[in-house]
Design an enzyme around this catalytic site. Structure first.
Site: not given
Ligand code: ARG
Length: 712
Positions: A87, A228, A647
């Site tokens: 992402h 991810d 992230s």
């Protein structure tokens, strides 16, 4: 967790106190002084402070940097290979995608270095140095050069960074960027110098059905089965210095890179995360928590809810639209859902009560201390006045600056009108050029005029429900038919279509400008925004009150304190750990690939499992990535204290080896940015073994595996 878009500009730097070992986003440069290195060793760390952060040599911190504008990435090979989240690479993957080459759907695997794809809007920033400049700021306050309140403002901090860089040998060198940040709500300041590489190429990405498996449904949730990750590579000039993209650039030789451990993990194992948490507000007053709920969070819930429904439908109906709006949708949805979860968690976890108790303690402590007495009451009074203004501002911004993208360059229109009246032909030509560029900017590759029209058709009436008439732009006063009003703008504006623009440019008239419905609408929106901005400027500046509140809270306790997140590099350490979200429910600390098949739903795009992955899982073809029991690990939980901006951060074991990539937080603790809950708050990471399995067995990209240092 990915950074909220607007937070970069609005970082405040409150700080908080350590209550438990796992809570805390520690500043690397203060680790020894704050004794957190001793606590870390007690928990199992096998490294020395210098191995993690060494201002005079190479350390772990040199293998971690800022990926793009709001994520973290880590170096995993001597040739500048970067690992981050799917992402985080998402907008780059999207930009390279088209209906013909749909890397979002199919994934992207570069089989040779020559196939790695350049990205014009992507950078990787290493932290070069961190210097305490608190004494200089305090001296500037003392000498009267600035006021105490000014010491926390951008203009001053930018100027200070410039002054500090003036006689630094790095000044003006390619990629060097310096910034001064306030920490502990302006009780201390650091100058951070970054080295920014701007040739960062896309190397590999799994299909979204793997990298985004579970989609919005699973987002912010455990148990999770999302792989991810995406892979990039930093390129530099022949001397290893930052340079704009050039085919002659070469992979950056990185002095430090993380080794990858396939040894696996058990509950309670030591785990640490290094990265760039964007923003936390752990020491708000109860009134400020309410403010957050009613302004930022509620406006995102309401306005984004309207937009997302329109986008969801449009994206399902067309592949072109799906690709165009993929990144916008994910970004908007991410904090829409976060806001819903946060408002619920604040209530469920009794955050308002916890903050009220903290205020009570502070007030008792403040008795008879003039610098602290009355601070909370003053904050509360100011917040009461601020809430309605901020609420209005947030709703207007979400709707008219973010959700609806079609807007007129009002200034250009005004100047053009003036030039036409004065018959200043040279000026007219110049402004026609500007108008042309505005048109290109609006109708860019990720914009669909019909989709935007639908957003406006839904948004205008919805906003009339959210805000009272006097808080809305003036154009609302005369509206009887929203559809007619919106369609007139989207059909008949000079900027509605190439044909309309060309017609106008051929014979521009002041009358056409006066009649332009988009310009009238934008003028009305801008006027209201300006009005509420001005009202905002009248509000009391709380920075000095926060500075005092936080200093006082710190003095009250005798444990070391960490500063609130502000997108500077932090370390958080804790353990691999399960949790109990509610009565009778125990969540194990890891998931396996078998869960991917359990969740499979071919009728729901969020839960489609690619055939090849399904086959590999069913055949148990996991190679060396399997656990002792023959299953393949997917994701795992730690107690690490992370937030948006983290992230892509490396999750490392006691020796500093990479065991996973952090990518999310859990639903039950979404109040964590405001109040850390030791029992509930977890960091969700993808197990590095799942990542390597996908690169190796699904992507057949063994060349990447071969670059890494793998510890079996
Ligand atoms: N919640 C995660 C974060 O903030 C993942 C966001 C992207 N995933 C998504 N389904 N939108 O980093």
């Amino acid at each position: 967790m990915k950074l909220r878009n607007f937070l970069l500009a609005a970082t405040t730097a409150l700080f908080t106190l350590q209550s438990q070992a796992d809570e805390g986003m520690w500043l690397l440069q203060l680790m020894q002084q704050q004794h957190s290195i001793d606590l870390m060793k007690k928990q199992g760390l096998k490294l020395e402070a210098n191995d993690i952060y060494n201002p005079d040599g190479v350390s772990l911190k040199d293998a971690v940097g800022i990926f793009g504008g709001g994520c973290t990435g880590e170096i995993i090979s001597p040739d500048g290979l970067v690992l981050t989240n799917h992402h985080c690479g998402y907008s780059a993957i999207q930009r390279h995608s088209s209906v013909e080459h749909d890397y979002l759907t199919d994934g992207f695997w570069s089989m040779r270095q020559e196939d790695e794809l350049p990205n014009d809007r992507l950078s990787f920033s290493f932290v070069h140095s961190i210097t305490d400049v608190t004494d200089i700021v305090n001296a500037d306050i003392k000498s009267g050069k600035i006021s105490e309140a000014e010491s926390m403002t951008r203009p001053y901090l930018n100027q200070l960074a410039q002054e500090q860089m003036a006689n630094n040998e790095l000044n003006g060198k390619p990629g060097i960027r310096a910034q001064v940040y306030p920490f502990y709500a302006g009780n201390s300041f650091y100058l951070i110098i970054y080295k920014v590489y701007s040739d960062v190429r896309m190397v590999a990405a799994p299909p979204s059905s793997i990298g985004k498996f579970g989609g919005e449904t699973d987002n912010w949730m455990w148990p999770r089965h999302t792989c991810d990750f995406s892979v990039f590579r930093i390129y530099a000039d022949a001397n290893g210095e930052p340079a704009a993209y050039s085919p002659n650039n070469v992979p950056l030789k990185t002095p430090k890179y993380l080794s990858v451990s396939l040894k696996g993990l058990s509950e309670n194992d030591y785990a640490m995360v290094m990265g760039f948490p964007g923003s936390t507000s752990r020491y708000l007053t109860a009134s400020e928590v309410r403010e957050r709920m009613e302004t930022t969070n509620q406006s995102e819930i309401d306005v984004r809810g309207v937009r997302l429904e329109v986008l969801r439908e449009a994206m399902a109906a067309s592949d072109k639209t799906r690709i165009q709006y993929a990144n916008k949708f994910a970004g908007s949805s991410n904090y829409w859902k976060n806001s819903i979860g946060m408002n619920e968690a604040i209530i469920d976890n009794k955050v308002l009560e916890a903050k009220a108790e903290q205020e009570r303690q502070f007030n008792a402590f403040a008795q008879g201390k003039p610098e602290y007495q009355g601070v909370v009451a003053k904050i509360n009074a100011a917040v009461e006045k601020a809430i309605p203004v901020e609420r209005q501002m947030m709703y207007l911004r979400e709707a008219f600056s973010s959700a609806i993208e079609f807007r007129s360059p009002v200034q250009v229109m005004d100047q053009l009108k003036e030039a036409l009246q004065k018959k200043d032909n040279a000026k007219v030509e110049e402004l026609k050029g500007q108008l042309e560029r505005s048109f290109e900017q609006i109708h860019n590759q990720d914009y669909d005029h019909e989709v935007d029209r639908k957003v406006a058709l839904a948004m205008l009436p919805a906003m009339a429900e959210f805000l009272p008439l006097q808080e809305l732009p003036d154009f609302y006063v005369g509206i009887t038919d929203y559809n007619a009003y919106v369609n007139n703008i989207y059909d008949n504006s000079i900027l509605s279509s190439r044909a309309n623009l060309d017609k106008f440019l051929k014979k521009p008239t002041t009358k056409a400008i006066d009649k332009d419905p988009l310009t009238a609408y934008s003028r009305s929106v801008n006027a209201k925004m300006l009005e509420v901005q001005n009202a905002g400027r009248e509000l009391e500046d709380l920075s000095l009150l926060h500075k005092a509140y936080i200093r006082g809270l710190n003095e009250m306790k005798d444990t070391p304190a960490y500063s609130d997140a502000n997108f500077t590099m932090r370390l958080t350490y804790g353990n691999v750990k399960s949790y109990e979200p509610r009565d009778a429910v125990h969540y194990k600390y890891y998931t396996t690939a078998d869960g991917v098949l359990e969740k499979e739903d071919p009728t729901n795009p969020e839960f489609v499992v690619p055939a090849k992955l399904k086959e590999l899982i069913q055949k148990r073809d996991f190679g060396r990535y399997a656990m002792a029991d023959g299953t393949l690990p997917a994701c795992f939980l730690t107690t690490n204290d992370i937030t948006g901006g983290n992230s892509g951060s490396p999750v490392m074991d006691a020796e500093g080896n990479l065991i996973g990539i952090a990518f999310d937080g859990n639903w039950e603790s979404l109040s964590g940015d405001i109040n850390f809950d030791n029992d509930l708050q977890r960091c969700i990471a993808v197990d590095i073994r799942y990542v390597l399995f996908v690169i190796d067995k699904l992507g057949n990209c063994q060349r990447l595996i071969n670059e890494m240092n793998i510890i079996q």
